[in-house]
Structure formats: C-alpha cells, structure tokens
Design a protein around this motif. Structure first.
Motif, mmCIF file in Angstrom:
data_model
loop_
_atom_site.group_PDB
_atom_site.id
_atom_site.type_symbol
_atom_site.label_atom_id
_atom_site.label_comp_id
_atom_site.label_asym_id
_atom_site.label_seq_id
_atom_site.Cartn_x
_atom_site.Cartn_y
_atom_site.Cartn_z
ATOM 1 N N LEU A 80 0.755 -1.328 -0.128
ATOM 2 C CA LEU A 80 0.078 -0.038 -0.030
ATOM 3 C C LEU A 80 1.047 1.276 -0.085
ATOM 4 C CD1 LEU A 80 -2.960 -1.188 2.450
ATOM 5 C CD2 LEU A 80 -3.236 -0.740 -0.220
ATOM 6 N N PRO A 81 1.824 1.353 0.923
ATOM 7 C CA PRO A 81 2.736 2.652 0.892
ATOM 8 C C PRO A 81 3.309 3.081 -0.676
ATOM 9 C CG PRO A 81 3.197 1.383 2.906
ATOM 10 C CD PRO A 81 2.300 0.663 1.952
ATOM 11 N N PHE A 82 3.884 1.846 -1.302
ATOM 12 C CA PHE A 82 4.567 2.153 -2.592
ATOM 13 C C PHE A 82 3.376 2.486 -3.260
ATOM 14 C CE2 PHE A 82 6.004 0.402 -6.549
ATOM 15 C CZ PHE A 82 7.067 0.953 -6.588
ATOM 16 N N ALA A 83 2.197 1.685 -3.405
ATOM 17 C CA ALA A 83 0.993 1.975 -4.485
ATOM 18 C C ALA A 83 0.582 3.404 -4.369
ATOM 19 C CB ALA A 83 0.080 1.204 -4.160
ATOM 20 N N ASP A 84 0.421 3.897 -3.123
ATOM 21 C CA ASP A 84 -0.115 5.093 -2.860
ATOM 22 C C ASP A 84 0.928 6.217 -3.264
ATOM 23 O OD1 ASP A 84 -2.461 4.133 -1.621
ATOM 24 O OD2 ASP A 84 -1.688 4.470 0.333
#
Length: 150
Positions: free
Chosen positions: A67-71
């Motif tokens: 999630l952090p990377f995708a965001d």
C-alpha cells in the motif's frame, strides 16, 4: 542490466517468492530485493528491469506492505517511460472475481505511468498443489530471455 525485485505481501509468502526469483536471476542480473513498504517510488530507475511480486488480500486488494508504494505511485506519478517489468502474482481461485487482483493492480499502476509489462504475467493459485517458490523459480528461468531483450 540490474534487476530490482519488489514484493508486496501479507503473510510473508511474497518475500519467499522474491527470494526464489532472486536466486535464479543472481548469476546474470545482480538482483536487489525490497519490500514495497520500504521502497520509494523515486528510487525506480528506468534502466533497471523491475520484477513485481504481489499477493492479493481481502476482497481483491493490495496486501498491506504494498500500500505505501502504491499510494506513492498515485501521488508522485513518476515518469516510468522506458521501464520494463514483469509480474508474479499470487491469489486463490476460491475468490473467483478477485483472483490475483493484487498483481493486476500493480501492473495497471505501472503501465499508467509509462512502464511496459513484458513476459508472462504469472498468476499463482494457492488452491493448487504447486508451491509458490517452485513456481517462481520456473517462471524466473522463463523470464531470463525476456530481460535480455532490452
């Protein structure tokens, strides 16, 4: 050419798969392995070959470590024109409509930013008898000629 392997996982299987892929690619591509939770979008280099390992969580969502990377991809919108990548997705056909959705989401995000998906987008099925790390080793062998096409 260097290979960067990013994995997104909920239970740790993604890391095991990333390690198996790295073992196969080690002799030729000096792979680096990162949990997506600890990798910044700004660190993507279009000269590298990107391998994405991503499981699917819940009702077809990305696992928490992705999630952090995708965001950050959504927020920063880096220009990935010229980057080539391939995806090893993980899911379970028990979840019919969302099977392997995590890997597909990551592929969609990267292509929207200009990267090009090459090779086989592998979709491992947790309901099969095939062990994910073994499947990943065979997939990585098939990936080598694709990486060399750069």
């Amino acid at each position: 050419m260097a290979a960067v392997i990013l994995y997104g996982t909920e239970t740790g299987t993604g890391e095991l798969v990333a390690d198996a892929i790295a073992d196969v690619l080690a002799a030729d591509y000096d792979p680096s392995i990162y949990d997506m939770a600890e990798y910044a979008a700004e660190d993507l280099d279009t000269d590298d070959f990107l391998v994405v390992v991503c499981s699917t969580y819940g009702e077809g969502e990305l696992p928490s470590s992705a999630l952090p990377f995708a965001d950050e991809l959504d927020e920063e919108k880096p220009d990935l024109t010229g980057m080539r990548f391939s995806v090893f997705g993980m899911g379970d056909t028990v979840y019919d409509d969302t099977f392997n959705r995590g890997g597909e989401i990551m592929a969609e995000k990267l292509t929207a930013l200009g990267a090009v998906e090459v090779g086989e987008h592998y979709r491992h099925d947790a309901s099969s008898a095939e062990k994910p790390a073994k499947a990943a080793e065979a997939w990585a062998e098939r990936l080598k000629p694709v990486i060399d096409e750069a």
